[in-house]
Scaffold this motif. Structure first.
Motif, short mmCIF file in Angstrom:
data_model
loop_
_atom_site.label_atom_id
_atom_site.label_comp_id
_atom_site.label_asym_id
_atom_site.label_seq_id
_atom_site.Cartn_x
_atom_site.Cartn_y
_atom_site.Cartn_z
N ALA A 73 0.83 -1.21 0.00
CA ALA A 73 0.00 0.00 0.00
C ALA A 73 0.87 1.26 0.00
CB ALA A 73 -0.95 0.00 1.20
N GLU A 74 1.91 1.27 0.78
CA GLU A 74 2.80 2.44 0.84
C GLU A 74 3.57 2.60 -0.47
OE1 GLU A 74 3.68 5.10 3.29
OE2 GLU A 74 1.59 4.50 3.34
N LEU A 75 4.02 1.49 -1.05
CA LEU A 75 4.75 1.56 -2.32
C LEU A 75 3.86 2.07 -3.45
CD1 LEU A 75 6.84 -1.71 -2.08
CD2 LEU A 75 7.70 0.64 -1.94
N GLU A 76 2.58 1.76 -3.36
CA GLU A 76 1.64 2.26 -4.36
C GLU A 76 1.27 3.72 -4.12
OE1 GLU A 76 -1.42 -0.72 -4.16
OE2 GLU A 76 -0.44 -1.94 -5.70
N ARG A 77 1.33 4.16 -2.87
CA ARG A 77 0.98 5.54 -2.53
C ARG A 77 2.13 6.50 -2.85
NH1 ARG A 77 1.79 9.15 1.28
NH2 ARG A 77 3.07 7.84 2.62
N LEU A 78 3.34 6.10 -2.53
CA LEU A 78 4.51 6.95 -2.74
C LEU A 78 5.10 6.76 -4.14
CD1 LEU A 78 6.41 6.20 0.60
CD2 LEU A 78 5.38 8.39 -0.04
N PRO A 79 5.80 7.77 -4.65
CA PRO A 79 6.59 7.52 -5.86
C PRO A 79 7.62 6.43 -5.53
CG PRO A 79 6.41 9.88 -5.44
CD PRO A 79 5.86 9.18 -4.23
N SER A 80 7.65 5.40 -6.33
CA SER A 80 8.55 4.29 -6.03
C SER A 80 9.10 3.69 -7.31
CB SER A 80 7.83 3.22 -5.20
OG SER A 80 6.69 2.72 -5.89
N ALA A 81 10.21 2.98 -7.14
CA ALA A 81 10.89 2.37 -8.29
C ALA A 81 11.51 1.06 -7.86
CB ALA A 81 11.97 3.32 -8.81
N LEU A 82 11.76 0.21 -8.85
CA LEU A 82 12.45 -1.06 -8.63
C LEU A 82 13.75 -1.06 -9.42
CD1 LEU A 82 12.55 -4.04 -7.64
CD2 LEU A 82 11.38 -4.64 -9.78
N VAL A 83 14.82 -1.46 -8.75
CA VAL A 83 16.10 -1.69 -9.40
C VAL A 83 16.34 -3.19 -9.35
CG1 VAL A 83 18.59 -1.39 -9.17
CG2 VAL A 83 17.07 0.56 -8.87
N TRP A 113 3.04 -5.82 -6.94
CA TRP A 113 3.52 -4.45 -7.12
C TRP A 113 3.90 -4.21 -8.57
CZ3 TRP A 113 9.06 -2.57 -6.16
CH2 TRP A 113 9.13 -1.18 -6.19
N ARG A 114 3.41 -3.12 -9.13
CA ARG A 114 3.73 -2.73 -10.51
C ARG A 114 4.41 -1.36 -10.47
NH1 ARG A 114 2.15 -7.22 -10.68
NH2 ARG A 114 0.54 -8.21 -11.90
N PRO A 115 5.71 -1.34 -10.20
CA PRO A 115 6.39 -0.04 -10.11
C PRO A 115 6.37 0.71 -11.44
CG PRO A 115 7.97 -1.83 -10.12
CD PRO A 115 6.62 -2.46 -10.06
N ALA A 116 6.16 2.01 -11.36
CA ALA A 116 6.14 2.84 -12.56
C ALA A 116 7.53 2.99 -13.16
CB ALA A 116 5.55 4.21 -12.24
N HIS A 117 8.55 2.90 -12.33
CA HIS A 117 9.94 3.05 -12.78
C HIS A 117 10.71 1.78 -12.46
CE1 HIS A 117 9.05 7.30 -13.19
NE2 HIS A 117 8.53 7.25 -11.98
N VAL A 118 11.35 1.22 -13.48
CA VAL A 118 12.15 0.00 -13.29
C VAL A 118 13.50 0.21 -13.95
CG1 VAL A 118 12.34 -2.47 -13.78
CG2 VAL A 118 10.10 -1.48 -13.24
#
Length: 181
Positions: A76-86, A112-117
Motif C-alpha cells: 500500500a505504501e509503495l503504491e501511494r509513494l513515488p517508487s521504483a524497482l532496481v 507491485w507494478r512499479p512505474a519506474h524500473v
C-alpha cells in the motif's frame, strides 16, 4: 529536499554497491537518502519518506526473498509513494528479454507494478568465490560465449552512467506536480 528510502537485498554485494551509488546521486542532487539491507533490517517501511527505490539482485531466476517479503508487506505504501524497482542480474548484461522476465515474475509474485524500473547488470566476482562456485561461474560464462573466464580477477558489468541517469530521472519525477507513482 526529498527523503528517499532505499531498501535492498543482495547476495554477493554488487546490489549493495549499486544502492550506495544511488544514495550518493540522491545526496549530490540535494536530497536525503537512507539505505537498508533487508536481510538485517526487514522492518516495515518507515514513515516520513517522499519516495522509495527498492533494489534486489536476481539469483537462479528469482529476486531476493527478503525484498519480495518487504514489498508484499508494504504494498500500500509503495503504491501511494513515488517508487521504483532496481533489478540487478547478469541477464541485464546482454539478455534484456530475460531480465524483463525476472521483473514480470516479481510483479506477479508481489502484486507491485512499479512505474519506474531499472535493469542493471551485476558482477562476476571470481576472487570472492569458493573453489566450486568459481568453477561453476566460469563454466556458465564460457557456455554463454563470454571471454570473461579468468578466475584470478573480477568482472563488473554495472553501467554506472545508466544508474545515475535512472536515479536522476526518478528524482525529476518527484519534482513534477502530480507525478506518477
Amino acid at each position: 529536499m526529498a527523503k528517499i528510502y532505499i531498501p535492498y537485498g543482495t547476495v554477493e554485494g554488487q546490489t549493495a554497491h549499486i544502492v550506495e551509488y544511488i544514495a550518493e546521486v540522491v545526496r549530490a542532487n540535494g536530497h536525503q537518502a537512507e539505505t537498508a539491507d533487508l536481510k538485517h533490517f526487514p522492518n516495515p517501511l518507515p514513515g516520513g519518506y517522499d519516495g522509495v527505490i527498492v533494489a534486489a539482485s536476481v539469483h537462479v531466476g528469482k529476486h531476493e526473498g527478503s525484498v519480495a517479503d518487504f514489498v508484499k508487506k508494504n504494498l500500500a505504501e509503495l503504491e501511494r509513494l513515488p517508487s521504483a524497482l532496481v533489478s540487478v542480474s547478469m541477464a541485464a548484461h546482454g539478455d534484456e528479454h530475460t531480465a524483463e522476465g525476472y521483473v514480470e515474475k516479481f510483479e506477479q509474485d508481489t502484486g507491485w507494478r512499479p512505474a519506474h524500473v531499472g535493469l542493471f547488470a551485476g558482477a562476476v566476482l571470481y576472487t570472492h568465490y569458493g573453489f566450486i562456485k568459481k568453477h561453476v561461474m566460469k563454466k556458465i560464462a564460457s557456455d554463454k560465449g563470454s571471454l570473461d573466464t579468468d578466475t584470478s580477477r573480477d568482472y563488473v558489468y554495472t553501467e554506472w552512467d545508466g544508474v545515475r541517469r535512472f536515479t536522476e530521472d526518478f528524482l525529476a519525477q518527484l519534482a513534477e506536480p502530480g507525478s506518477q507513482k
